[in-house]
Structures are given as C-alpha cells and as structure tokens.
Enzyme design. Structure first.
Site, PDB file in Angstrom:
ATOM      1  N   LEU A  65      39.845   1.632  -5.960  1.00  0.00           N
ATOM      2  CA  LEU A  65      38.934   2.596  -5.341  1.00  0.00           C
ATOM      3  C   LEU A  65      38.152   3.358  -6.417  1.00  0.00           C
ATOM      4  CD1 LEU A  65      41.552   3.892  -2.755  1.00  0.00           C
ATOM      5  CD2 LEU A  65      39.725   2.234  -2.349  1.00  0.00           C
ATOM      6  N   PRO A  66      37.089   4.081  -6.022  1.00  0.00           N
ATOM      7  CA  PRO A  66      36.259   4.711  -7.053  1.00  0.00           C
ATOM      8  C   PRO A  66      36.974   5.776  -7.894  1.00  0.00           C
ATOM      9  CG  PRO A  66      35.063   4.552  -4.966  1.00  0.00           C
ATOM     10  CD  PRO A  66      36.483   4.151  -4.683  1.00  0.00           C
ATOM     11  N   THR A  95      40.620   3.791 -11.806  1.00  0.00           N
ATOM     12  CA  THR A  95      40.709   4.731 -12.935  1.00  0.00           C
ATOM     13  C   THR A  95      40.643   6.139 -12.363  1.00  0.00           C
ATOM     14  OG1 THR A  95      39.529   3.171 -14.339  1.00  0.00           O
ATOM     15  CG2 THR A  95      39.709   5.426 -15.135  1.00  0.00           C
ATOM     16  N   LYS A 170      43.741   4.472 -20.477  1.00  0.00           N
ATOM     17  CA  LYS A 170      42.447   3.974 -19.964  1.00  0.00           C
ATOM     18  C   LYS A 170      41.324   4.990 -20.227  1.00  0.00           C
ATOM     19  CE  LYS A 170      39.327   2.000 -17.406  1.00  0.00           C
ATOM     20  NZ  LYS A 170      38.534   0.895 -17.905  1.00  0.00           N
ATOM     21  N   LYS A 245      32.406   9.900 -14.433  1.00  0.00           N
ATOM     22  CA  LYS A 245      33.725  10.324 -13.924  1.00  0.00           C
ATOM     23  C   LYS A 245      34.780  10.189 -15.019  1.00  0.00           C
ATOM     24  CE  LYS A 245      36.115   7.188 -12.359  1.00  0.00           C
ATOM     25  NZ  LYS A 245      36.917   6.088 -11.851  1.00  0.00           N
TER      26      LYS A 245
HETATM   27  P1  NAD Z   1      32.782   0.238  -6.537  1.00  0.00           P
HETATM   28  O1  NAD Z   1      32.185   1.546  -6.179  1.00  0.00           O
HETATM   29  O2  NAD Z   1      31.922  -0.954  -6.723  1.00  0.00           O
HETATM   30  O3  NAD Z   1      33.900  -0.161  -5.441  1.00  0.00           O
HETATM   31  C1  NAD Z   1      34.783   0.735  -4.833  1.00  0.00           C
HETATM   32  C2  NAD Z   1      35.021   0.243  -3.412  1.00  0.00           C
HETATM   33  O4  NAD Z   1      36.008   1.080  -2.772  1.00  0.00           O
HETATM   34  C3  NAD Z   1      33.759   0.301  -2.531  1.00  0.00           C
HETATM   35  O5  NAD Z   1      33.505  -0.984  -1.979  1.00  0.00           O
HETATM   36  C4  NAD Z   1      34.122   1.321  -1.451  1.00  0.00           C
HETATM   37  O6  NAD Z   1      33.540   1.034  -0.199  1.00  0.00           O
HETATM   38  C5  NAD Z   1      35.630   1.187  -1.416  1.00  0.00           C
HETATM   39  N1  NAD Z   1      36.336   2.331  -0.820  1.00  0.00           N
HETATM   40  C6  NAD Z   1      36.203   3.647  -1.095  1.00  0.00           C
HETATM   41  N2  NAD Z   1      37.066   4.366  -0.341  1.00  0.00           N
HETATM   42  C7  NAD Z   1      37.749   3.493   0.420  1.00  0.00           C
HETATM   43  C8  NAD Z   1      38.761   3.616   1.420  1.00  0.00           C
HETATM   44  N3  NAD Z   1      39.268   4.806   1.777  1.00  0.00           N
HETATM   45  N4  NAD Z   1      39.226   2.490   2.006  1.00  0.00           N
HETATM   46  C9  NAD Z   1      38.731   1.279   1.668  1.00  0.00           C
HETATM   47  N5  NAD Z   1      37.770   1.079   0.729  1.00  0.00           N
HETATM   48  C10 NAD Z   1      37.281   2.185   0.133  1.00  0.00           C
HETATM   49  O7  NAD Z   1      33.653   0.524  -7.856  1.00  0.00           O
HETATM   50  P2  NAD Z   1      34.159  -0.563  -8.933  1.00  0.00           P
HETATM   51  O8  NAD Z   1      33.115  -0.762  -9.942  1.00  0.00           O
HETATM   52  O9  NAD Z   1      34.759  -1.714  -8.193  1.00  0.00           O
HETATM   53  O10 NAD Z   1      35.330   0.310  -9.628  1.00  0.00           O
HETATM   54  C11 NAD Z   1      36.566   0.559  -8.980  1.00  0.00           C
HETATM   55  C12 NAD Z   1      37.461   1.310  -9.962  1.00  0.00           C
HETATM   56  O11 NAD Z   1      37.648   0.506 -11.145  1.00  0.00           O
HETATM   57  C13 NAD Z   1      36.885   2.657 -10.440  1.00  0.00           C
HETATM   58  O12 NAD Z   1      37.934   3.587 -10.563  1.00  0.00           O
HETATM   59  C14 NAD Z   1      36.287   2.302 -11.798  1.00  0.00           C
HETATM   60  O13 NAD Z   1      36.261   3.432 -12.659  1.00  0.00           O
HETATM   61  C15 NAD Z   1      37.245   1.240 -12.285  1.00  0.00           C
HETATM   62  N6  NAD Z   1      36.683   0.255 -13.237  1.00  0.00           N
HETATM   63  C16 NAD Z   1      35.457  -0.307 -13.034  1.00  0.00           C
HETATM   64  C17 NAD Z   1      34.977  -1.240 -13.946  1.00  0.00           C
HETATM   65  C18 NAD Z   1      33.619  -1.888 -13.758  1.00  0.00           C
HETATM   66  O14 NAD Z   1      33.165  -2.548 -14.709  1.00  0.00           O
HETATM   67  N7  NAD Z   1      32.981  -1.760 -12.602  1.00  0.00           N
HETATM   68  C19 NAD Z   1      35.731  -1.593 -15.059  1.00  0.00           C
HETATM   69  C20 NAD Z   1      36.985  -1.034 -15.229  1.00  0.00           C
HETATM   70  C21 NAD Z   1      37.462  -0.095 -14.295  1.00  0.00           C
END
Ligand code: NAD
Length: 296
Positions: A65-66, A95, A170, A245
């Site tokens: 999740l975000p 994260t 992280k 964030k």
């Molecule tokens: P994103 O915003 O693309 O995806 C998050 C998903 O969670 C969305 O599809 C959203 O609809 C869903 N969501 C939110 N609340 C929800 C709920 N209550 N129930 C069901 N679904 C829900 O984010 P991302 O890029 O996939 O990143 C996710 C996590 O991973 C974050 O914490 C980010 O910091 C971490 N991260 C991202 C990357 C990257 O390169 N994108 C790399 C490492 C870590």
C-alpha cells in the site's frame, strides 16, 4: 504452494502478485481500483470484492500500500487483522514509518498472528523481473516461514532486526536514493548547460567515480536509457510523492534520534518544490526538470 491474499495492486503490487501466480501460488487479490483487480484476475487470480474477502482462507497475506495511514487504516481501522486466520503469516511490504510497522505488528501479535515488515528495493523493473531486495523486520522464525513467498518475488533477502527494523533500513536507503537522484540530475543539467551530450556525459559518469544506481539503471534524462520512466514521459515507476513520503519518514526518524541529515532535508525540500509544481504523480527521476528549464 500457498494460498495467498494480495492487497494493493499498484505499480509494485501488480507485478509482484503476477510473479506469485507464475510461481504456482493460488492468489486472491484486492485493490480499491477495480481495473487493477481485473488485470490480475485475467492472469489467474481470484478477484476478491474486499480486503476481508481476499484474506478468507489465506495462509499468507501480503500488502503493498502507499503509506502508513493506508496500512493502519486497513489492518487496525477496518480490523483486517480480525478477519485473518490466526495460523496465517502476514507480510507487510509497503514503505511506512517504523512506529506504524511496530504498532500493527504488536496488534497482530496480540491476536496470535505472525507478521513481518518486508519493504522492498529495486523499483518497478525489479518487481517485474522478480529480483527485488526484501529488507525484513521481525522474528527470524517468521522470516523463515516467509522465505518461499519472498523468493518468488525477490533475489536478495535481508533480516535487518526486530519488528520495524526493515522500515528503518529502507528509509535510510531511500534517503540516499533521493539524494543521489537529485545529485545526478544536477550534474547532468550542468554538463548539458555547458555543451555536453547527456548520453555521452552519462556514459562517462557510469564508468567513473560519480557512478550510482541512477546512472547505471535509472537515468533521469529523457532518451539516454531505454525503458526508464524518463524515456516514457516519467509515467509509472516510483512517484515523486512516494519519494517525498520516504524523505519525510527519514526526517521524522532523524528528529526522534537527534540525528543530523542536512542532505536528506535538502532533498526533501527539492522533491517538495517539485511536487508543488503538479509533478507529484510523475516518477521521482523527473526531479531533473527542476534543473533543466534553461537547458532543454
Ligand atoms: P501505487 O500508488 O502505485 O499503488 C498502491 C496501490 O494501493 C494502489 O493501487 C491503491 O489503489 C492501493 N490501495 C490503497 N489503499 C488500499 C486499500 N485500503 N485496499 C486496497 N488497495 C489499496 O504505489 P507503488 O508504487 O506500488 O508503491 C507501493 C509501496 O511500495 C509504497 O509504500 C512505496 O513507497 C513502496 N515502493 C515503491 C517502489 C516503486 O518503485 N514504485 C519501490 C520500492 C518501494
């Protein structure tokens, strides 16, 4: 093979869930965005109608999740912990703040549930290729149970320490990443403003002492490297607001431990300015745009 509930199918979660399906696990998936659920259903997952529906009968629950507020709202606010089978293992990959991770882990423990925090590094390309690095906090026994699931999504798996430790590690990594991406952007913009070709300069830096993850795999300059967000209009990837964030989490950790992070704070301000320009949803490598208004 395990029956796994996967919740949060965004830029990272969708390819991670796909790799679990490819490894032969049975998945039930849920996201607030119906299109994301449907894509995974096309790949063979059960489309759940809610998070509680997804975790029904699951041996393992994975969330991606975000931010902290989403994780706390789901596990504690909506009491998803209460819907999970007490024999299941919970793997929280978002994260988030170490304090949030510890709060949810304590609540899970009180219900007899095994839980680890397992934030990832490696970006969307690593998620798609199944080569993520997992940085785990929690008990060693629980990490051992999680291994087959983590190995289907990643290559390097580290045990950072007790609950929350994965998040601390992280956050330190991402603070450095944010600084390096801004620094790489600054160096490339300086070179281009002084007549250099960005590709030539990138090739030079990639084989010199300034090289880093951005110059090797994730160049911020459009057209320098194929298949990077920079070469796709900064779509997908790791959003500016997610980097912001993480730099905020680093600032909180610095305050609570009386640490000094002058470069981390400067980077947080740069990404904040950039997000304020309406770039929050772009990939974080678009920070180069802060420097290039005169050079592109
Ligand atoms: P994103 O915003 O693309 O995806 C998050 C998903 O969670 C969305 O599809 C959203 O609809 C869903 N969501 C939110 N609340 C929800 C709920 N209550 N129930 C069901 N679904 C829900 O984010 P991302 O890029 O996939 O990143 C996710 C996590 O991973 C974050 O914490 C980010 O910091 C971490 N991260 C991202 C990357 C990257 O390169 N994108 C790399 C490492 C870590």
């Amino acid at each position: 093979m395990s029956s796994i509930a996967f919740i949060g199918l965004g830029n990272m979660g969708a390819p991670m869930a796909n790799n679990l399906i490819k490894a032969g696990h049975q998945l039930a998936v849920f996201d607030l965005v119906p299109g994301a659920v449907n894509s995974l259903a096309d790949a063979g997952a059960r489309a759940a109608t809610s998070a509680a529906d997804a975790v029904r009968g699951a041996e393992v629950v994975v969330t991606m999740l975000p931010a902290s507020k989403h994780v706390e709202a789901l596990y504690l606010g909506q009491d998803l912990l209460g819907a999970i089978d007490p024999s299941a293992l919970v793997i929280e990959c978002s994260t988030i703040a170490p304090d949030s991770a510890r709060k949810v882990a304590t609540a899970a423990q009180q219900r007899g549930l095994a839980m680890i925090d397992a934030p990832v590094s490696g970006g969307t390309a690593g998620a798609a290729a199944g080569t993520l690095t997992f940085i785990v906090g929690g008990e060693a026994d629980n990490l051992a149970r999680a291994m087959p699931v983590l190995q289907a999504m990643g290559k390097n798996i580290f045990h950072a320490g007790p609950a929350g430790a994965g998040q601390v590690a992280k956050i330190c990594n991402n603070m450095l990443l944010g600084i390096l991406m801004a620094g790489t952007s600054e160096a490339l913009a300086l070179g281009v403003a002084n007549g250099l070709d960005p590709k030539v300069l990138s090739d030079i830096i990639a084989k010199s002492s300034g090289r880093n993850w951005a110059t090797e795999l994730y160049n911020p300059w459009p057209g320098v490297m194929e298949n990077t967000p920079a070469s796709k209009g900064y779509a997908g990837g790791f959003g500016v607001d997610l980097m912001l964030k993480d730099l905020g989490l680093a600032a909180e950790a610095a305050l609570s431990s009386r640490s000094s992070i002058p470069l981390g704070e400067l980077a947080r301000n740069l990404y904040s300015l950039h997000s304020g320009d309406g770039s929050g949803k772009l990939d974080f490598s678009s920070i180069v745009n802060l420097y290039t208004h005169k050079t592109q």
